[in-house]
Design a protein around this motif. Sequence first.
Motif, PDB file in Angstrom:
ATOM      1  N   VAL A  65       0.806   1.336  54.730  1.00  0.00           N
ATOM      2  CA  VAL A  65       1.975   0.739  54.099  1.00  0.00           C
ATOM      3  C   VAL A  65       3.207   1.147  54.888  1.00  0.00           C
ATOM      4  CG1 VAL A  65       3.318   0.559  51.976  1.00  0.00           C
ATOM      5  CG2 VAL A  65       0.858   0.878  51.846  1.00  0.00           C
ATOM      6  N   LYS A  66       4.005   0.136  55.259  1.00  0.00           N
ATOM      7  CA  LYS A  66       5.260   0.395  55.961  1.00  0.00           C
ATOM      8  C   LYS A  66       6.400  -0.093  55.091  1.00  0.00           C
ATOM      9  CE  LYS A  66       3.203  -0.389  60.482  1.00  0.00           C
ATOM     10  NZ  LYS A  66       3.186  -1.269  61.657  1.00  0.00           N
ATOM     11  N   LYS A  67       7.399   0.775  54.889  1.00  0.00           N
ATOM     12  CA  LYS A  67       8.561   0.405  54.083  1.00  0.00           C
ATOM     13  C   LYS A  67       9.805   0.416  54.956  1.00  0.00           C
ATOM     14  CE  LYS A  67      11.249   1.538  50.050  1.00  0.00           C
ATOM     15  NZ  LYS A  67      11.738   2.600  49.219  1.00  0.00           N
ATOM     16  N   LEU A  68      10.474  -0.733  55.008  1.00  0.00           N
ATOM     17  CA  LEU A  68      11.719  -0.863  55.756  1.00  0.00           C
ATOM     18  C   LEU A  68      12.774  -1.436  54.812  1.00  0.00           C
ATOM     19  CD1 LEU A  68      10.154  -2.564  58.897  1.00  0.00           C
ATOM     20  CD2 LEU A  68      10.867  -0.182  58.724  1.00  0.00           C
ATOM     21  N   GLY A  69      13.622  -0.566  54.257  1.00  0.00           N
ATOM     22  CA  GLY A  69      14.614  -1.018  53.287  1.00  0.00           C
ATOM     23  C   GLY A  69      13.933  -1.491  52.021  1.00  0.00           C
ATOM     24  N   ASN A  70      14.154  -2.760  51.669  1.00  0.00           N
ATOM     25  CA  ASN A  70      13.518  -3.339  50.480  1.00  0.00           C
ATOM     26  C   ASN A  70      12.255  -4.110  50.819  1.00  0.00           C
ATOM     27  OD1 ASN A  70      15.119  -2.325  48.521  1.00  0.00           O
ATOM     28  ND2 ASN A  70      16.309  -4.174  48.179  1.00  0.00           N
ATOM     29  N   GLU A  71      11.848  -4.096  52.076  1.00  0.00           N
ATOM     30  CA  GLU A  71      10.630  -4.799  52.474  1.00  0.00           C
ATOM     31  C   GLU A  71       9.487  -3.818  52.688  1.00  0.00           C
ATOM     32  OE1 GLU A  71      10.924  -7.478  55.722  1.00  0.00           O
ATOM     33  OE2 GLU A  71      12.011  -8.971  54.538  1.00  0.00           O
ATOM     34  N   VAL A  72       8.312  -4.257  52.247  1.00  0.00           N
ATOM     35  CA  VAL A  72       7.101  -3.448  52.362  1.00  0.00           C
ATOM     36  C   VAL A  72       6.057  -4.300  53.062  1.00  0.00           C
ATOM     37  CG1 VAL A  72       5.303  -2.248  51.071  1.00  0.00           C
ATOM     38  CG2 VAL A  72       7.641  -2.272  50.203  1.00  0.00           C
ATOM     39  N   LEU A  75       6.058  -7.893  51.476  1.00  0.00           N
ATOM     40  CA  LEU A  75       6.449  -7.827  50.076  1.00  0.00           C
ATOM     41  C   LEU A  75       7.884  -7.345  49.987  1.00  0.00           C
ATOM     42  CD1 LEU A  75       3.270  -5.913  48.893  1.00  0.00           C
ATOM     43  CD2 LEU A  75       3.668  -8.353  48.627  1.00  0.00           C
ATOM     44  N   GLU A  76       8.609  -7.881  49.034  1.00  0.00           N
ATOM     45  CA  GLU A  76       9.994  -7.468  48.835  1.00  0.00           C
ATOM     46  C   GLU A  76      10.112  -6.775  47.485  1.00  0.00           C
ATOM     47  OE1 GLU A  76      14.322  -9.550  48.255  1.00  0.00           O
ATOM     48  OE2 GLU A  76      12.885 -10.518  49.581  1.00  0.00           O
ATOM     49  N   ILE A  77      10.742  -5.612  47.467  1.00  0.00           N
ATOM     50  CA  ILE A  77      10.924  -4.882  46.212  1.00  0.00           C
ATOM     51  C   ILE A  77      12.020  -5.571  45.411  1.00  0.00           C
ATOM     52  CG2 ILE A  77      11.541  -2.690  45.141  1.00  0.00           C
ATOM     53  CD1 ILE A  77      10.502  -1.289  47.669  1.00  0.00           C
ATOM     54  N   VAL A  78      11.627  -6.172  44.277  1.00  0.00           N
ATOM     55  CA  VAL A  78      12.559  -6.881  43.416  1.00  0.00           C
ATOM     56  C   VAL A  78      13.148  -5.922  42.392  1.00  0.00           C
ATOM     57  CG1 VAL A  78      12.767  -8.760  41.737  1.00  0.00           C
ATOM     58  CG2 VAL A  78      11.283  -9.038  43.710  1.00  0.00           C
ATOM     59  N   GLU A  79      12.306  -5.048  41.851  1.00  0.00           N
ATOM     60  CA  GLU A  79      12.753  -4.074  40.856  1.00  0.00           C
ATOM     61  C   GLU A  79      11.997  -2.778  41.076  1.00  0.00           C
ATOM     62  OE1 GLU A  79      13.442  -3.860  36.035  1.00  0.00           O
ATOM     63  OE2 GLU A  79      12.789  -5.723  36.960  1.00  0.00           O
ATOM     64  N   ASP A 134      12.543   4.645  40.001  1.00  0.00           N
ATOM     65  CA  ASP A 134      12.067   5.001  41.340  1.00  0.00           C
ATOM     66  C   ASP A 134      10.537   5.124  41.392  1.00  0.00           C
ATOM     67  OD1 ASP A 134      13.200   5.129  43.789  1.00  0.00           O
ATOM     68  OD2 ASP A 134      13.500   7.304  43.801  1.00  0.00           O
ATOM     69  N   ALA A 135       9.856   4.136  40.836  1.00  0.00           N
ATOM     70  CA  ALA A 135       8.398   4.182  40.688  1.00  0.00           C
ATOM     71  C   ALA A 135       7.650   3.915  41.984  1.00  0.00           C
ATOM     72  CB  ALA A 135       7.962   3.165  39.639  1.00  0.00           C
ATOM     73  N   PHE A 136       8.250   3.184  42.910  1.00  0.00           N
ATOM     74  CA  PHE A 136       7.520   2.789  44.111  1.00  0.00           C
ATOM     75  C   PHE A 136       7.189   3.997  44.973  1.00  0.00           C
ATOM     76  CE2 PHE A 136       7.165   1.378  48.496  1.00  0.00           C
ATOM     77  CZ  PHE A 136       6.165   0.439  48.358  1.00  0.00           C
ATOM     78  N   ASP A 137       5.903   4.130  45.317  1.00  0.00           N
ATOM     79  CA  ASP A 137       5.430   5.218  46.159  1.00  0.00           C
ATOM     80  C   ASP A 137       4.460   4.630  47.186  1.00  0.00           C
ATOM     81  OD1 ASP A 137       4.408   7.493  47.349  1.00  0.00           O
ATOM     82  OD2 ASP A 137       3.810   8.459  45.480  1.00  0.00           O
ATOM     83  N   VAL A 138       4.771   4.818  48.448  1.00  0.00           N
ATOM     84  CA  VAL A 138       3.988   4.246  49.544  1.00  0.00           C
ATOM     85  C   VAL A 138       2.542   4.716  49.493  1.00  0.00           C
ATOM     86  CG1 VAL A 138       3.767   4.192  52.057  1.00  0.00           C
ATOM     87  CG2 VAL A 138       6.015   3.984  51.017  1.00  0.00           C
ATOM     88  N   GLU A 139       2.320   6.020  49.292  1.00  0.00           N
ATOM     89  CA  GLU A 139       0.962   6.566  49.290  1.00  0.00           C
ATOM     90  C   GLU A 139       0.130   6.025  48.128  1.00  0.00           C
ATOM     91  OE1 GLU A 139       0.555  10.771  49.580  1.00  0.00           O
ATOM     92  OE2 GLU A 139       1.831  10.892  51.351  1.00  0.00           O
ATOM     93  N   LEU A 184       0.527   3.225  46.549  1.00  0.00           N
ATOM     94  CA  LEU A 184       0.228   1.813  46.787  1.00  0.00           C
ATOM     95  C   LEU A 184      -0.928   1.674  47.776  1.00  0.00           C
ATOM     96  CD1 LEU A 184       0.874  -1.160  46.277  1.00  0.00           C
ATOM     97  CD2 LEU A 184       2.520  -1.026  48.154  1.00  0.00           C
ATOM     98  N   ALA A 185      -0.936   2.487  48.820  1.00  0.00           N
ATOM     99  CA  ALA A 185      -2.019   2.430  49.815  1.00  0.00           C
ATOM    100  C   ALA A 185      -3.363   2.762  49.177  1.00  0.00           C
ATOM    101  CB  ALA A 185      -1.728   3.388  50.965  1.00  0.00           C
TER     102      ALA A 185
END
Length: 166
Positions: A23-30, A37-41, A45-50, A52-53
């Motif tokens: 998983v690569k996160k660049l700003g609001n894009e994943v 994927l774009e982070i809409v909400e 602070d629920a989003f966690d890269v690990e 999600l992977a």
Amino acid sequence: MDHETLKERTLKQQEERKSTYEVKKLGNEVEIDRLTLEIVENFKDAFDVEKLAIRYTPLLAQYDYIVGDISADQLRLKGFYNNDKSVNNQDKIQSLQDYLYEYVNFGAPYFVLENVNPRVVGDTEHRLKSKNKNKRRKPNTHQKETRAKAATVKQKRKKTFVIKQK
């Protein structure tokens, strides 16, 4: 299987999945599995890269939105479609608020990702399955006649019992 062995296997499987889906996160894009994927909400602070992977599966690529909620430190993912698709209302993004009220713990952290380029997953396979189901459900007239004859034969064979009173 004892608890420790199960825990070890689970941790091993999580490590394998982490390496499978980077998983690569660049700003609001994943980016994951060639999806953007774009982070809409991102509530609390629920989003966690690990996480999600670990929890991602390629079946989620078909959805227009992916919702993730965290309960007991576990991530659960659910897919939703755009409102203009011909699917059940509960599978459309318009029912997101209902889903959050009914299935997500009150106040639990969650995130919503919009799939910029959803894929059609297993579309031909789905059509073949539904085609076969229809064949099984609708017997031809010959089958109907055969079944009707068998039912009348069974009725004729039945013995009637009479209870005799003394």
